[in-house]
Write an enzyme that holds these catalytic residues in place. Structure first.
Site, short mmCIF file in Angstrom:
data_model
loop_
_atom_site.label_atom_id
_atom_site.label_comp_id
_atom_site.label_asym_id
_atom_site.label_seq_id
_atom_site.Cartn_x
_atom_site.Cartn_y
_atom_site.Cartn_z
N GLU A 53 23.47 55.67 22.47
CA GLU A 53 22.77 54.57 23.15
C GLU A 53 21.26 54.60 22.91
O GLU A 53 20.47 54.48 23.84
CB GLU A 53 23.09 54.60 24.64
N GLU A 95 35.42 54.87 23.65
CA GLU A 95 35.45 54.88 25.12
C GLU A 95 36.17 53.64 25.65
O GLU A 95 35.69 52.99 26.58
CB GLU A 95 34.01 54.95 25.67
N ASP A 139 38.13 51.08 27.61
CA ASP A 139 38.79 50.69 28.86
C ASP A 139 38.55 49.20 29.06
O ASP A 139 37.68 48.60 28.42
CB ASP A 139 38.31 51.51 30.07
#
Length: 381
Positions: free
Chosen positions: A176, A284, A286
């Protein structure tokens, strides 16, 4: 050299260098239990990619009304062992969990996950080495000179990556580093702010020196599609590669929501990074849902969620060199989503009682279609 205190599961030891537990597990790799059951995500994936999961614990779980899931929930551990061929530490390898003090490394929880993965024939993804978030107070509020900060980061990378050398398939080296406007985090990221953008390349070089076999990734959210933020990474990667920096992969986190449409250009975005010679991954995944009154998603919401999961899985499978798809949690009760997004949840593929949602079936079906392994009951016959 600074003396470091190394905390592990069985003892507290003071040493000049971190111990390396890899040798004890290097001789024989066991068969993941999920491959024998033939009705798991691990079996459905075959050898087309590593299907992974983040191991709940650390971070926000410390403030939740339940004990550490990985340590205390045996059915949950059985799911991790049976369903997945790859594991990531959700929070246990982040700075605030791994470094309680400047001269103390606490590997207790990280080692437990690494040992569990080795015992179950699973590979691992390391998360994460350079980030602006979840840093300990001693780091963010400390009075360190730039030279001291540089040495702190280098020591951290050499110690942590070196400790798990030979056991970590991939590392999220820089996480990030661009903000939502696609600008480099020159203020929020302590490393970039104090040491300049060149520290990103240094982090990759140090990680590569500590473990030449590990695949080293840039990782971020909201870079699923082709947009200004993923464009910024595309440009940065080319600069790093031109300078000989050992960047091996680009990964999108894949935190999706049913309130938004699916990013139709996900595969195209991953493919353009693959065209640069990089590996790619979804790290990641979801899919959160806006929960109605009562907190239970509707059948229609679950169907939409399943479609998002299916399309994300198919996108990963369609890109050559995309060898890793990781779910950010597998059971709702341990998901980070309700804590971070009030009113949203049900983001994983299993309910709290470990029964499968349509999302699970969607992932399994997509994997089985690609691998030819029809373990799912609906695909037999």
């Amino acid at each position: 050299m600074r003396r470091r205190q190394i905390l592990t599961a069985g003892a507290v030891a003071t040493t000049l260098a971190a111990a390396t537990p890899a040798a004890a597990h290097a001789e024989r790799k066991p068969t993941p239990p999920g491959l024998a059951k033939k009705d798991t995500l691990a079996f459905a994936a075959g050898d087309v990619l590593e299907i992974g999961c983040a191991v709940a614990g650390g971070g926000h779980h410390l403030s939740q009304p339940y004990p550490d899931p990985f340590t205390h929930d045996e059915p949950y551990r059985q799911v991790l062992a049976a369903e997945f061929t790859s594991l990531s530490a959700e929070n246990q390898m982040k700075w605030d969990h791994l470094r309680p003090a400047e001269d103390v490394y606490d590997f207790t929880d990280a080692d437990a996950i690494a040992d569990f993965a080795a015992a179950n024939g699973q590979v691992m993804r390391g998360h994460t080495l350079l980030w602006h978030n979840q840093n300990p107070a001693w780091l963010e509020q400390g009075d360190h000179t730039p030279d001291q900060l540089r040495e702190i980061l280098r020591d951290h990378i050499e110690t942590v990556v070196g400790r798990y050398a030979g056991r970590m398939q991939q590392w999220d080296v820089a996480n990030e580093i661009f903000d939502d406007s696609a600008a480099l985090r020159t203020e929020a990221n302590i490393w970039i702010r104090e040491l300049g953008p060149g520290i990103i390349a240094d982090a990759f070089r140090w990680a590569h020196e500590a473990d030449p076999e590990a695949q080293l990734f840039l990782n971020d959210y909201n870079v699923e599609g082709i947009n200004p933020k993923s464009d910024a990474y595309h440009a940065l990667v080319q600069e790093l590669l031109a300078d000989g920096v050992p960047v091996h992969g680009f990964s999108t986190q894949g935190h999706l929501s049913t309130r938004y449409g699916f990013p139709d250009d996900l595969a195209a975005n991953l493919r353009r990074f693959a065209d640069l010679g990089l590996r790619t991954a979804i790290t990641e995944l979801d899919v959160r849902i806006d929960l109605p009154e009562g907190g239970e998603p509707t059948a229609e919401q679950l169907a939409t969620q399943a479609e998002h999961y299916r399309r994300a899985t198919e996108a990963a499978l369609s890109v050559e060199g995309c060898g890793s798809l990781t779910l950010w949690g597998v059971v709702d009760r341990y998901s980070w989503v309700p804590v971070t997004f009030p009113g949203q949840g049900a983001a994983t593929v299993l309910r709290d009682d470990l029964t499968r949602k349509p999302a699970y079936d969607a992932v399994q079906d997509a994997l089985a279609e690609a691998s030819g392994r029809s373990g799912h009951p609906a695909l037999r016959d």
